[in-house]
Design an enzyme around this catalytic site. Structure first.
Site, PDB file in Angstrom:
ATOM      1  N   HIS A 183       0.833  -1.212   0.000  1.00 23.10           N
ATOM      2  CA  HIS A 183       0.000   0.000   0.000  1.00 23.10           C
ATOM      3  C   HIS A 183       0.864   1.258   0.000  1.00 23.10           C
ATOM      4  O   HIS A 183       0.636   2.185  -0.794  1.00 23.10           O
ATOM      5  CB  HIS A 183      -0.923  -0.005   1.221  1.00 23.10           C
ATOM      6  CG  HIS A 183      -1.600   1.306   1.476  1.00 23.10           C
ATOM      7  ND1 HIS A 183      -2.798   1.654   0.881  1.00 23.10           N
ATOM      8  CD2 HIS A 183      -1.234   2.369   2.241  1.00 23.10           C
ATOM      9  CE1 HIS A 183      -3.142   2.871   1.284  1.00 23.10           C
ATOM     10  NE2 HIS A 183      -2.216   3.324   2.108  1.00 23.10           N
ATOM     11  N   GLU A 184       1.867   1.302   0.877  1.00 27.10           N
ATOM     12  CA  GLU A 184       2.732   2.484   0.955  1.00 27.10           C
ATOM     13  C   GLU A 184       3.596   2.627  -0.295  1.00 27.10           C
ATOM     14  O   GLU A 184       3.828   3.739  -0.774  1.00 27.10           O
ATOM     15  CB  GLU A 184       3.614   2.397   2.209  1.00 27.10           C
ATOM     16  CG  GLU A 184       2.845   2.333   3.516  1.00 27.10           C
ATOM     17  CD  GLU A 184       1.929   3.530   3.710  1.00 27.10           C
ATOM     18  OE1 GLU A 184       2.243   4.608   3.165  1.00 27.10           O
ATOM     19  OE2 GLU A 184       0.910   3.388   4.409  1.00 27.10           O
ATOM     20  N   HIS A 190       1.679   4.292  -3.168  1.00 29.08           N
ATOM     21  CA  HIS A 190       1.584   5.750  -3.139  1.00 29.08           C
ATOM     22  C   HIS A 190       2.672   6.387  -4.005  1.00 29.08           C
ATOM     23  O   HIS A 190       2.420   7.347  -4.753  1.00 29.08           O
ATOM     24  CB  HIS A 190       1.715   6.269  -1.703  1.00 29.08           C
ATOM     25  CG  HIS A 190       0.441   6.234  -0.921  1.00 29.08           C
ATOM     26  ND1 HIS A 190      -0.701   6.874  -1.339  1.00 29.08           N
ATOM     27  CD2 HIS A 190       0.128   5.642   0.261  1.00 29.08           C
ATOM     28  CE1 HIS A 190      -1.664   6.692  -0.456  1.00 29.08           C
ATOM     29  NE2 HIS A 190      -1.194   5.934   0.518  1.00 29.08           N
ATOM     30  N   GLU A 226      -5.950   7.200  -1.318  1.00 34.85           N
ATOM     31  CA  GLU A 226      -5.766   6.096  -0.378  1.00 34.85           C
ATOM     32  C   GLU A 226      -6.435   4.828  -0.908  1.00 34.85           C
ATOM     33  O   GLU A 226      -5.877   3.728  -0.814  1.00 34.85           O
ATOM     34  CB  GLU A 226      -6.339   6.465   0.983  1.00 34.85           C
ATOM     35  CG  GLU A 226      -5.547   7.516   1.738  1.00 34.85           C
ATOM     36  CD  GLU A 226      -4.172   7.042   2.150  1.00 34.85           C
ATOM     37  OE1 GLU A 226      -3.996   5.819   2.325  1.00 34.85           O
ATOM     38  OE2 GLU A 226      -3.269   7.885   2.294  1.00 34.85           O
TER      39      GLU A 226
END
Length: 345
Positions: free
Chosen positions: A203-204, A207, A257
């Site tokens: 997920h990070e 980004h 997000e």
């Protein structure tokens, strides 16, 4: 601070009181007595009434409309010529900030974060640091294999993993532009296992793969311009901020997000991590948030920059069939199918 100034002939009385709030501008009320025409009142907001009025007149002036039309046309052309497609999700987004500027800001943020956490960072040879680095590098390798990913964004980056061993810190992890990764040990109980760690790291990583930092920087001038236009209508910065946050900034943040959740899920599946574990991670996160709020479920998503954990669980369940298909088609899925066919002979 709220201040009332009452002027009489020959003297002035000042009354202080009320409240002070950093985000509110001071308001001054001036009462003037004119013995010929009676009392008259004028209200000054921020001391720049004439500037606000002149800007408003400029917007309404007929002779200025052609210049506004030219400006609007130029901005529209600039906007549409700087639309780009995000990898994996294929979302269209506006980005004009250059890659070098994005990396410069990432480096500045890294130095500031390093100074705050360096005393608690585990050495690179620590077993936990090695474990997290191995998981993260599998995610990076899987991103290279995705046909929608521009590999030039990954080439030449020196990835550095920093595990912050601070159990009292809030559960957190993030990846900065330029390849600096920070994982706080307090998030590991929520991750629970390697697949859970991969869920958070992917997920990070997503980004930065989707260049969300550059996208936020690109939108900042637009928000400032809209705030200026709103000020000519409302004359109140507080209302402007509420409108911009409620209808633009926060929804845009939640969208990014959600996109990072989607991209991360697909990449971790390609990296041979079990996509079903992502649902369990957000279930554990929801339980953690519930305990943090004294056992109550607080769903104030419209006031948050992040989607609610319950919504993220729903999204993961919706995307799971696609992620499972990628998992089966990846190298690990092929190996599993090979063994199945071998023993079926």
């Amino acid at each position: 601070m709220l201040r009332n100034i009452i002027r009489f002939k020959g003297f002035r009385k000042v009354i202080n009181g009320g409240f002070s709030k950093p985000s509110l501008s001071s308001v001054k009320l001036t009462r003037r007595y004119n013995y010929n025409n009676g009392p008259s009142y004028r209200r000054f907001d921020n001391g720049d009434y004439s500037q606000k009025s002149s800007f408003k007149n400029f917007l309404l002036d007929k002779s200025s409309r052609k210049y506004l039309a030219i400006l609007f046309g130029g901005c529209s052309l600039f906007y549409f010529t700087h639309l780009d497609r995000a990898p994996v999700s294929d979302r269209s987004r506006f980005i004009w900030v250059s890659r070098p500027l994005e990396l410069t800001i990432g480096n500045y943020t890294y130095k500031a974060t390093w100074r705050q956490t360096q005393q608690a960072i585990l050495p690179s040879h620590h077993p936990l640091s090695i474990k997290i680095e191995n998981i993260f590098m599998k995610i990076v390798e899987a991103a290279y294999k995705d046909p929608s990913v521009d590999n030039s964004l990954l080439d030449g980056i020196k990835w550095e993993i920093h595990v912050v061993n601070d159990p009292t810190a809030s559960p957190n992890a993030f990846v900065l532009p330029g390849g600096k990764v920070f994982v706080f040990s307090s998030i590991l109980p929520i991750c629970a296992n390697d697949d859970g760690i991969a869920t958070v790291l992917a997920h990070e990583f997503a980004h930065q793969l989707a260049r969300h930092t550059a996208e936020n920087l690109s939108k900042a001038p637009i928000y400032s311009l809209l705030g200026l236009v709103l000020y000519t209508v409302t004359g109140a910065n507080v209302i402007n901020n509420l409108l911009l946050d409620g209808f633009l900034r926060m929804p845009a943040s939640r969208q990014m997000e959600t996109e990072a959740d989607y991209i991360g899920l697909m990449i971790m599946s390609r990296a041979c991590f079990q996509p079903r574990e992502s649902i369990k991670v957000w279930e554990r996160m929801a339980n953690f948030e519930k305990q943090l709020n004294g056992g109550e479920v607080v769903n104030m998503e419209f006031l948050s920059t992040h989607p609610a954990s319950t919504r993220r669980i729903e999204n993961m369940a919706k995307w799971l069939p696609q992620a499972s298909e990628i998992y089966e088609q990846s190298d690990c899925g092929s190996m599993g199918n090979y063994y199945k066919s071998f023993f079926s002979i």
